[in-house]
Design an enzyme around this catalytic site. Structure first.
Site, PDB file in Angstrom:
ATOM      1  CG  ASP A  32      -2.244   0.641   1.010  1.00  0.00           C
ATOM      2  OD1 ASP A  32      -2.249   1.875   0.949  1.00  0.00           O
ATOM      3  OD2 ASP A  32      -3.278  -0.058   0.900  1.00  0.00           O
TER       4      ASP A  32
ATOM      5  CG  HIS B 143      -5.266   3.906   1.412  1.00  0.00           C
ATOM      6  ND1 HIS B 143      -4.892   2.650   1.005  1.00  0.00           N
ATOM      7  CD2 HIS B 143      -6.592   4.007   1.120  1.00  0.00           C
ATOM      8  CE1 HIS B 143      -5.936   2.019   0.496  1.00  0.00           C
ATOM      9  NE2 HIS B 143      -6.981   2.823   0.552  1.00  0.00           N
TER      10      HIS B 143
END
Length: 579
Positions: A208, A263
């Site tokens: 990510d 995130h």
């Protein structure tokens, strides 16, 4: 044939009575209307479950050309809407949660607008549209008469036998925590903990934007490379990466996978935030998090970086790889996932937030690769999220998980709520960790099959197999049940179980097409400009995505070189976090 209703996007507004964008303080519960109530609209309102009558008053005109009133019904309902009291023509529409028109009223002039229709359980929006710029007031009477709840079935006689597969679900335990913990309760995580399965011994790679390496709810669960000596400038373990103590950053190509964007930290907390009585708690609070940064500080990256991150995670022994990102087809990513399969890694991927009829990639690889599982999102009422991609005819193997208003860790030691299939995916990765901790001999395909077989019920409006649950998946694993003999805990949808049709190569480029990409958390207005801390120090601000503010607008990234945050992108920076 149903069609979508769309309007020109106006200035974003919030209804003061609903305060749906607030992320500080306790979560506002849905309001159940048993008798007529009154409130004043400004633009958007969310009534919640409606079984009775709500009276709404508002004005339309130059600065407010339309109002949207959201409501839901838990059972089939007769819905009656009447708008009158206006002196300039107003049109009336009723749409479902995906923006398709259910009914409308277009009387001319000052004649009252009325809608009378029977609807299925789900979420709906009432739209009042001004037909001119002249200011006018109006009154709305909105009634939903839900069918009575069925009488309870008589208690069955005790069955001395056991289920056909010989395994009963994990015993129920008390609700854990408060409203912030609705997701981990929905997937049955506390029941797994009570049975002694907390994810210990399982490594989950978060591929990510990185992970906040100093977050108090995460740092004790971070992966530590046993073959590397910190700070000596030498690749001690000979894996090709110098000083990769806690993972690696393929976006900047260094050994610091620290998160700036936020995130990845939110995803990591949903998987394995520690249970310390403070902040957030992960689904598998004793699992190990391997940070692999493949997306830059603006949330974008290249398919080559993502593929390299997947291979790196598999080489370090990641049991589960979480991919809360997506876009178009990439051969590099497909071969990297196949490589991860050969080393024993299950890949859990977000289906995407485009309201699309099929999942995006890499989630769609679940149709042809038995170590990939696609994930859709549902809300706390068990309804499929309006942004969540369907299975459709893709053959993808998809299950649903909590993905709306998910509370988790955030950069700077903070906490916040976000929505998207990116938030649903780590719930499934966490349940996979719980399941694997109950039987660490499971292969990736066997683990996927137990997750699919262990679903409990289906989200309303979803065509996925069902909602993920540790109640059966962990029980099956602990009992040594093979995937083929597990009977499953709930209803199945349209995506089937393991296997499926092969995924077609839809493009020759290794890079993901910008036209198939959408940004992370726009749909429920939980973008980074709205995300604020609930506890701990203030969160750093991030650039706000430019997007429309209503559920009827279709979100597509432009086909030029700008990413959804308005930044100029390199040609190979076309893979974005999708949820």
């Amino acid at each position: 044939m149903s069609r979508k209703l769309s309007f020109e996007s106006m200035e974003a507004r919030r209804l003061l009575a609903a305060d749906i964008g607030a992320l500080q303080g306790p979560v506002q519960e849905d309001v159940s209307f048993e008798a007529a109530g009154e409130f004043s609209a400004k633009a958007f309102a969310e009534i919640g479950n409606l079984d009775g009558t709500a009276m709404i008053s508002s004005t339309l005109g130059w600065f407010n050309s339309y109002d949207r009133i959201g409501f839901s019904v838990e059972r089939e309902a007769d819905v009656s809407i009447r708008v009158d009291g206006f002196w300039s023509d107003v049109n009336l529409y009723l749409t479902d949660s995906r923006g398709y028109i259910v009914d409308y009223s277009l009387n001319w002039g000052t004649a009252a607008e009325t809608i009378d229709v029977t609807v299925e359980p789900g979420s709906y929006y009432v739209w009042s549209l001004a037909t001119s710029w002249y200011t006018t007031g109006y009154q709305m009477e909105l009634t939903a008469d839900q069918v009575p709840e069925p009488l309870p079935e008589p208690e069955p006689e005790p069955d001395p036998g056991v289920p056909s597969d010989g395994v009963s679900p994990l015993p129920d335990v008390d609700y854990f925590g408060g409203s912030n913990e609705w997701g981990i309760n929905a997937v049955g995580a506390p029941e797994a903990w009570a049975a002694g399965y907390t994810g210990a011994g399982v490594t989950v790679a978060v591929v990510d934007t990185g992970v906040d390496l100093d977050h108090p709810d995460l740092y004790s669960n971070l992966y530590v490379n046993p073959g590397e000596i910190a700070g000596n400038g030498i690749d001690d373990d000979g894996n090709g990466y110098v000083d990769d103590i806690h993972g690696f950053d393929f976006a900047d190509y260094d050994a610091d996978p620290n998160d700036v964007h936020g995130h990845g930290t939110h995803v990591a907390g949903t998987i394995a935030a520690v249970d310390n009585g403070y902040g957030a708690t992960g689904v598998a609070p004793d699992a190990t998090i391997l940070p692999v940064k493949v997306l830059g500080d603006n949330g974008s990256g290249s398919s080559s970086s993502v593929a390299a991150g997947i291979r790196y995670a598999a080489d370090l022994g990641a049991d589960i790889i979480n991919l809360s990102l997506g876009g178009g087809y990439s051969y590099q990513i497909e071969t990297a996932i196949e490589y991860a399969r050969s080393l024993g890694s299950l890949v859990v991927a977000a289906s995407g937030n485009e309201y699309a009829a099929t999942p995006g990639y890499p989630a769609r690889f679940s149709a042809s690769l038995d170590n990939v599982l696609s994930v859709g999102a549902h809300d706390s009422n068990g309804n499929i999220a309006s942004f969540s991609n369907d299975v459709g005819g893709s053959g993808a193997v998809q299950i649903d998980a909590p993905g709306v208003g998910v509370y988790s860790t955030y950069v700077g030691g903070g906490f916040g709520r976000m929505s998207g299939t990116s938030m649903a995916t780590p719930h499934v990765a966490g349940v996979a960790a719980l399941t694997l901790s109950a039987n660490q001999s499971l292969s990736p395909s066997a683990l996927r099959d137990l997750l699919v077989s262990g679903v409990v019920g289906s989200a309303n409006g979803s065509d996925a197999v069902g909602k993920v649950s540790a109640l059966y998946s962990v029980a099956y694993a602990a009992a040594g049940v093979s995937a083929g003999s597990a009977s499953g805990g709930g209803a199945t949808g349209g995506s089937g179980s393991s296997g499926g049709v092969g995924a077609a190569n839809v493009g020759g480029s290794d890079f993901l097409s910008n036209a198939e990409i959408d940004d992370v958390d726009e749909v429920f207005e939980s973008d980074f400009s709205d995300l604020s801390p609930v506890e701990s120090e203030p969160l750093p601000s991030a650039p706000a995505p430019q997007h429309s503010d209503d559920a009827l607008t279709e979100f597509y990234a432009s086909d030029d070189s700008s990413d959804p945050f308005g930044n100029e992108a390199e040609l190979d920076l076309e893979l974005l976090a999708t949820a």
